[in-house]
Design a protein around this motif. Sequence first.
Motif, PDB file in Angstrom:
ATOM      1  N   GLY A 122       0.741  -1.236   0.208  1.00  0.00           N
ATOM      2  CA  GLY A 122      -0.033  -0.023  -0.230  1.00  0.00           C
ATOM      3  C   GLY A 122       0.834   1.296  -0.011  1.00  0.00           C
ATOM      4  N   ARG A 123       0.617   2.039   0.946  1.00  0.00           N
ATOM      5  CA  ARG A 123       0.973   3.484   1.178  1.00  0.00           C
ATOM      6  C   ARG A 123       2.519   3.412   1.180  1.00  0.00           C
ATOM      7  N   GLY A 124       3.217   2.710   1.768  1.00  0.00           N
ATOM      8  CA  GLY A 124       4.576   2.618   1.785  1.00  0.00           C
ATOM      9  C   GLY A 124       5.484   3.674   2.580  1.00  0.00           C
ATOM     10  N   SER A 125       4.928   3.995   3.592  1.00  0.00           N
ATOM     11  CA  SER A 125       5.583   5.016   4.422  1.00  0.00           C
ATOM     12  C   SER A 125       6.670   4.344   5.355  1.00  0.00           C
ATOM     13  N   ASN A 126       6.597   3.177   5.641  1.00  0.00           N
ATOM     14  CA  ASN A 126       7.512   2.651   6.251  1.00  0.00           C
ATOM     15  C   ASN A 126       8.832   2.414   5.188  1.00  0.00           C
ATOM     16  N   ALA A 160       6.774  -4.798   4.758  1.00  0.00           N
ATOM     17  CA  ALA A 160       6.403  -3.201   5.351  1.00  0.00           C
ATOM     18  C   ALA A 160       5.029  -2.873   4.702  1.00  0.00           C
ATOM     19  N   GLY A 161       4.197  -3.363   5.639  1.00  0.00           N
ATOM     20  CA  GLY A 161       2.607  -3.206   5.153  1.00  0.00           C
ATOM     21  C   GLY A 161       2.469  -4.233   4.039  1.00  0.00           C
ATOM     22  N   ILE A 164       7.336  -5.546  10.442  1.00  0.00           N
ATOM     23  CA  ILE A 164       6.797  -4.484  11.399  1.00  0.00           C
ATOM     24  C   ILE A 164       5.254  -4.602  11.757  1.00  0.00           C
ATOM     25  N   HIS A 165       5.032  -4.820  13.027  1.00  0.00           N
ATOM     26  CA  HIS A 165       3.533  -4.765  13.437  1.00  0.00           C
ATOM     27  C   HIS A 165       3.233  -3.871  14.257  1.00  0.00           C
ATOM     28  N   PRO A 166       2.066  -2.973  14.074  1.00  0.00           N
ATOM     29  CA  PRO A 166       1.952  -1.932  14.742  1.00  0.00           C
ATOM     30  C   PRO A 166       1.161  -2.000  16.103  1.00  0.00           C
ATOM     31  N   LEU A 177       2.560   5.061  13.995  1.00  0.00           N
ATOM     32  CA  LEU A 177       3.234   5.259  12.715  1.00  0.00           C
ATOM     33  C   LEU A 177       4.469   5.729  13.061  1.00  0.00           C
ATOM     34  N   GLU A 186       7.031   3.867  14.280  1.00  0.00           N
ATOM     35  CA  GLU A 186       7.535   2.792  13.599  1.00  0.00           C
ATOM     36  C   GLU A 186       8.491   3.294  12.420  1.00  0.00           C
TER      37      GLU A 186
HETATM   38  C1  GRF Z   1       2.061  -0.124   9.103  1.00  0.00           C
HETATM   39  O1  GRF Z   1       1.266   0.429  10.187  1.00  0.00           O
HETATM   40  C2  GRF Z   1       2.822  -1.338   9.440  1.00  0.00           C
HETATM   41  O2  GRF Z   1       3.122  -1.553  10.627  1.00  0.00           O
HETATM   42  C3  GRF Z   1       1.580  -2.421   9.219  1.00  0.00           C
HETATM   43  O3  GRF Z   1       1.130  -1.965   8.005  1.00  0.00           O
HETATM   44  C4  GRF Z   1       0.953  -0.386   8.180  1.00  0.00           C
HETATM   45  C5  GRF Z   1       1.926  -0.117   6.711  1.00  0.00           C
HETATM   46  O4  GRF Z   1       2.017   1.118   6.345  1.00  0.00           O
HETATM   47  N1  GRF Z   1       2.192  -3.964   8.877  1.00  0.00           N
HETATM   48  P1  GRF Z   1       2.880   1.629   5.292  1.00  0.00           P
HETATM   49  O5  GRF Z   1       2.398   0.939   3.953  1.00  0.00           O
HETATM   50  O6  GRF Z   1       4.288   1.490   5.709  1.00  0.00           O
HETATM   51  O7  GRF Z   1       2.809   3.138   5.141  1.00  0.00           O
END
Ligand code: GRF
Length: 214
Positions: free
Chosen positions: A10-14, A87-88, A108-110, A171, A174
């Motif tokens: 998805g968004r890929g912020s991590n 990462a998501g 990674i888990h939130p 986040l 994270e």
């Molecule tokens: C993050 O909260 C991650 O911990 C979870 O999914 C989300 C992904 O966000 N597994 P992003 O795509 O990295 O913005």
Amino acid sequence: MTRLAVFISGRGSNLQALIDARARGELAGEIGVVVSSRTGAPGLERAQEAGLRHRVVDAADYASREDFDAELDNVANQAGCGLICLAGFMRILTPGFADAWRNRLVNIHPALLPAFPGTACHRRVLESGVMITGCTVHFVRPALDAGPIIAQAAVPVLPGDDERSLADRVLVAEHRLYPMALNLVLQGRVRVIGERVVVDAPVRPGDMLVNPAP
Ligand code: GRF
């Protein structure tokens, strides 16, 4: 230098946090390939902008989970990656894949595992009434959100929080924790002994996080 494969959906912020950490010289590895399980995932644009190799591997194009995972394995290997970072990534990997990449596959888990595994964890955190939550970086094992914990960050749950505000606050943590934890792995400072992680890092007790503050 170890190459990372970053798997997103998805968004890929991590992913962005890893790209930024690398640019600051705070990640002792390079991103060899970004793989998205979804066409049009916004994270793919981040990869593109950073000049990273990127690929879509859509489960719908494969006859079985094993075939899908075999392609993921191919892509990571062809890019010369020694570590995969989820990462998501919204697909559950087969036990065979988790075994093949044992201790080279990180997620990674939130939430503060082993509490609140699975999806919608922020809603369950709020329903439970816990006052501290956070995020966890861990090696992946076949069970959902299970595996040796590498690092955790604690985040307070505040009065008036809803799922969105809590997710946003977690986040931020994270984005700091993931590059830091991966860097420890990349520097060879993380050992898995009997399904627990021993980190070769200075002990810094720090302040305790008390919520509500006294
Ligand atoms: C993050 O909260 C991650 O911990 C979870 O999914 C989300 C992904 O966000 N597994 P992003 O795509 O990295 O913005």
